[in-house]
Design a protein around this motif. Structure first.
Motif, PDB file in Angstrom:
ATOM      1  N   TRP A 148       0.911  -1.188   0.014  1.00 12.68           N
ATOM      2  CA  TRP A 148       0.392  -0.179   0.418  1.00 12.68           C
ATOM      3  C   TRP A 148       0.901   1.119  -0.074  1.00 12.68           C
ATOM      4  CZ3 TRP A 148      -4.596   2.798  -0.981  1.00 12.68           C
ATOM      5  CH2 TRP A 148      -5.150   3.585  -0.107  1.00 12.68           C
ATOM      6  N   THR A 149       0.969   2.263  -0.954  1.00 12.02           N
ATOM      7  CA  THR A 149       1.886   3.694  -1.081  1.00 12.02           C
ATOM      8  C   THR A 149       0.149   4.480  -0.267  1.00 12.02           C
ATOM      9  OG1 THR A 149       3.239   2.703  -2.222  1.00 12.02           O
ATOM     10  CG2 THR A 149       2.374   5.012  -2.650  1.00 12.02           C
ATOM     11  N   GLN A 150       0.394   5.331   0.441  1.00  6.92           N
ATOM     12  CA  GLN A 150      -0.319   6.198   0.906  1.00  6.92           C
ATOM     13  C   GLN A 150      -0.381   7.241   0.578  1.00  6.92           C
ATOM     14  OE1 GLN A 150      -3.116   5.437   4.518  1.00  6.92           O
ATOM     15  NE2 GLN A 150      -2.162   7.337   4.977  1.00  6.92           N
ATOM     16  N   THR A 151      -1.818   7.855  -0.473  1.00 13.59           N
ATOM     17  CA  THR A 151      -0.953   9.616  -0.708  1.00 13.59           C
ATOM     18  C   THR A 151      -1.678  10.259   0.174  1.00 13.59           C
ATOM     19  OG1 THR A 151      -2.506   9.101  -2.255  1.00 13.59           O
ATOM     20  CG2 THR A 151      -0.322   8.804  -2.668  1.00 13.59           C
ATOM     21  N   ALA A 152      -2.986  10.042   0.713  1.00 13.66           N
ATOM     22  CA  ALA A 152      -3.879  11.088   1.407  1.00 13.66           C
ATOM     23  C   ALA A 152      -4.260  10.616   2.589  1.00 13.66           C
ATOM     24  CB  ALA A 152      -4.766  11.501   0.563  1.00 13.66           C
ATOM     25  N   LEU A 153      -4.272  11.165   3.537  1.00 13.13           N
ATOM     26  CA  LEU A 153      -5.543  10.887   4.299  1.00 13.13           C
ATOM     27  C   LEU A 153      -5.651  11.810   5.070  1.00 13.13           C
ATOM     28  CD1 LEU A 153      -5.217   9.377   7.599  1.00 13.13           C
ATOM     29  CD2 LEU A 153      -3.852  10.040   8.709  1.00 13.13           C
ATOM     30  N   SER A 154      -7.516  12.124   6.087  1.00 14.53           N
ATOM     31  CA  SER A 154      -7.875  13.228   5.903  1.00 14.53           C
ATOM     32  C   SER A 154      -8.851  12.434   7.201  1.00 14.53           C
ATOM     33  CB  SER A 154      -8.923  13.329   5.367  1.00 14.53           C
ATOM     34  OG  SER A 154      -9.829  12.822   4.719  1.00 14.53           O
ATOM     35  N   GLN A 155      -9.732  13.506   8.237  1.00 12.64           N
ATOM     36  CA  GLN A 155     -10.968  12.792   9.559  1.00 12.64           C
ATOM     37  C   GLN A 155     -11.939  13.496   8.991  1.00 12.64           C
ATOM     38  OE1 GLN A 155      -9.558  10.427  11.784  1.00 12.64           O
ATOM     39  NE2 GLN A 155      -7.261  10.676  10.708  1.00 12.64           N
ATOM     40  N   ARG A 156     -13.088  12.839   8.268  1.00 13.58           N
ATOM     41  CA  ARG A 156     -14.201  12.767   8.007  1.00 13.58           C
ATOM     42  C   ARG A 156     -15.082  13.171   8.833  1.00 13.58           C
ATOM     43  NH1 ARG A 156     -16.559   9.983   2.230  1.00 13.58           N
ATOM     44  NH2 ARG A 156     -15.311  11.625   2.129  1.00 13.58           N
ATOM     45  N   PRO A 157     -15.960  14.222   9.067  1.00 15.38           N
ATOM     46  CA  PRO A 157     -16.607  14.890  10.370  1.00 15.38           C
ATOM     47  C   PRO A 157     -17.878  13.161   9.961  1.00 15.38           C
ATOM     48  CG  PRO A 157     -16.192  16.586   9.244  1.00 15.38           C
ATOM     49  CD  PRO A 157     -15.603  15.412   8.323  1.00 15.38           C
ATOM     50  N   VAL A 158     -18.623  12.798  10.936  1.00 18.43           N
ATOM     51  CA  VAL A 158     -19.322  11.557  11.125  1.00 18.43           C
ATOM     52  C   VAL A 158     -19.956  11.526  12.472  1.00 18.43           C
ATOM     53  CG1 VAL A 158     -18.727  10.510   9.233  1.00 18.43           C
ATOM     54  CG2 VAL A 158     -17.940   9.464  11.496  1.00 18.43           C
ATOM     55  N   LEU A 159     -21.487  10.504  12.912  1.00 17.99           N
ATOM     56  CA  LEU A 159     -21.764  10.052  13.721  1.00 17.99           C
ATOM     57  C   LEU A 159     -22.078   9.229  13.811  1.00 17.99           C
ATOM     58  CD1 LEU A 159     -23.709  11.322  15.866  1.00 17.99           C
ATOM     59  CD2 LEU A 159     -25.517  11.396  15.001  1.00 17.99           C
ATOM     60  N   ARG A 160     -21.837   8.367  14.511  1.00 19.37           N
ATOM     61  CA  ARG A 160     -21.859   6.962  14.657  1.00 19.37           C
ATOM     62  C   ARG A 160     -22.894   6.514  15.951  1.00 19.37           C
ATOM     63  NH1 ARG A 160     -15.908   6.969  13.847  1.00 19.37           N
ATOM     64  NH2 ARG A 160     -15.362   5.502  12.164  1.00 19.37           N
ATOM     65  N   ARG A 161     -23.654   5.449  16.018  1.00 19.43           N
ATOM     66  CA  ARG A 161     -24.468   5.235  16.993  1.00 19.43           C
ATOM     67  C   ARG A 161     -23.917   5.405  17.761  1.00 19.43           C
ATOM     68  NH1 ARG A 161     -29.560   3.982  17.372  1.00 19.43           N
ATOM     69  NH2 ARG A 161     -29.631   4.144  15.340  1.00 19.43           N
ATOM     70  N   HIS A 162     -24.474   5.143  19.522  1.00 14.30           N
ATOM     71  CA  HIS A 162     -23.504   5.707  20.494  1.00 14.30           C
ATOM     72  C   HIS A 162     -23.906   4.337  21.002  1.00 14.30           C
ATOM     73  CE1 HIS A 162     -22.222   7.130  24.786  1.00 14.30           C
ATOM     74  NE2 HIS A 162     -21.481   8.144  24.063  1.00 14.30           N
ATOM     75  N   PRO A 163     -23.004   3.618  22.014  1.00 15.65           N
ATOM     76  CA  PRO A 163     -22.616   2.240  22.578  1.00 15.65           C
ATOM     77  C   PRO A 163     -24.836   2.328  23.530  1.00 15.65           C
ATOM     78  CG  PRO A 163     -21.340   3.538  23.205  1.00 15.65           C
ATOM     79  CD  PRO A 163     -21.786   3.738  21.630  1.00 15.65           C
TER      80      PRO A 163
END
Length: 364
Positions: A148-163
């Motif tokens: 794997w040759t990684q070229t980009a990384l970002s952190q996307r805003p999401v909402l996961r179901r809370h446990p």
């Protein structure tokens, strides 16, 4: 019996194949709305007629277990050998692989085996914005012989179901919620404010045109980058809405002030995930930030409207206003998955040329 892979043009798929594809999208663990057959068919017709995707399927007997869409790419400064690219166009904000629950390992193994034993092109695939914490992606990265040759990384805003099933709106930051209530009061001074969610038969051409007009009313229209500014994109969106009507896959969320729709968002419901697509709002109400209020209203409705929803993905950039509304982050990675000594040498050899490749657009 082991899984098999097949690579076919879109026009070779039968109606039965399309029904199986739609069922896979509905039940897939990976929520990738841009791999829904209705989305791919509309995009291939209107957005990429000169670069149609092919469909890679993973099957056992007559059961479809996994699927992704790829495009042929010639050698360039980004990948200096013929290769595949995950299907991409201006409105595909994510790529990945649809797969049935519990089958990530086998689907990944089948794709890896095809890459290792296939043609020169089969041995490299460019991916953009893959959910880096996804089950399939972890299984694919762990396959023997793949690099794997990684070229980009970002952190996307999401909402996961809370446990603990904490309501979505209770997880919005206090300062953000306070500001939104202030803006809501400002909007209420101009009329009664209400929310309307349209899905299935209600998410029709009329709702689509209201949405297109609002998206065109702001800065996108001024710059000529709205969907309404392009005949191809306008027709693509209208066809997409029509294709998703029966499955309930298109969801419009509208905020009204009195009888007037002042903000609208389009969202794609696939599997147990809801993904944002486009937003628009009336600039005459800009002081109240109706676009932000519309997303806040959607968060308030999530738990009641879709009680089994596992994820709301903003599909927005990590610096957008959605980052203030949504408490969770999903890592999104881009790069090249490849196998074989030749591809390893080629990828290492062009690393120094990557800045030039970006400037020339070879990373597309």
């Amino acid at each position: 019996m082991s899984l098999r892979t097949r690579l076919r043009p879109l026009d070779e798929l039968s109606n039965e194949d399309l029904r199986a594809w739609e069922a896979l999208a509905k039940h897939s663990t990976a929520a990738v709305p841009f791999l829904h057959p209705g989305f791919v068919l509309a995009a291939a017709r209107w957005l990429t007629p000169d670069a149609p995707p092919v469909v890679l399927t993973v099957e056992r007997d007559d059961t479809l277990f996994g699927l992704t869409c790829l495009q042929r790419r010639a050698a360039n400064l980004f990948v200096p050998v013929p290769h595949w690219r995950a299907y991409r166009h201006p409105h595909a904000f994510q790529s990945g692989v649809l797969h049935l629950p519990g089958e990530a390992g086998e689907v990944a193994a089948a794709i890896a085996a095809r890459m290792r034993k296939g043609t020169l092109r089969d041995r490299a695939i460019v991916w953009h914005n893959v959910a880096g914490d996804g089950e399939l992606w972890a299984a694919l990265r762990d396959q023997a012989g793949l690099a794997w040759t990684q070229t980009a990384l970002s952190q996307r805003p999401v909402l996961r179901r809370h446990p603990d099933d904490v309501p979505a709106t209770a997880r919005v930051r206090t300062a953000t919620a306070k500001d939104l209530r202030r803006r809501l009061r400002r909007l209420q001074e101009r009329g009664d404010v209400s929310l309307r969610i349209l899905q299935g038969a209600d998410a029709d051409a009329a709702a689509a045109m209201r949405h297109l007009r609002l998206e065109d009313a702001g800065w996108k229209g001024e710059r000529g980058s709205s969907m309404l500014a392009s005949e191809g994109e306008r027709v693509f969106f209208l066809e997409l809405v029509a294709r998703l009507e029966d499955s309930g896959g298109m969801v419009f969320v509208e905020t009204l002030c009195g009888d007037q729709v002042v903000a609208s968002s389009s969202n794609l419901l696939v599997g147990n995930g809801l993904g944002g697509f486009k937003t628009g709002w009336d600039p005459a109400f800009a002081a109240s930030s109706p676009g932000k209020l519309n997303e806040w209203h959607l968060l308030q409705a999530l738990d009641g409207q879709w009680p089994d929803l596992g994820l709301f993905d903003s599909q927005a950039h990590e610096t957008s206003y959605m980052a203030d509304l949504l408490p969770d982050r999903q890592p999104m990675v881009s790069g090249i998955l490849h196998t074989g000594a030749l591809h390893g040498i080629a990828m290492a050899g062009v690393r120094a040329l990557r800045p030039l490749a970006y400037r020339l657009g070879h990373d597309d």
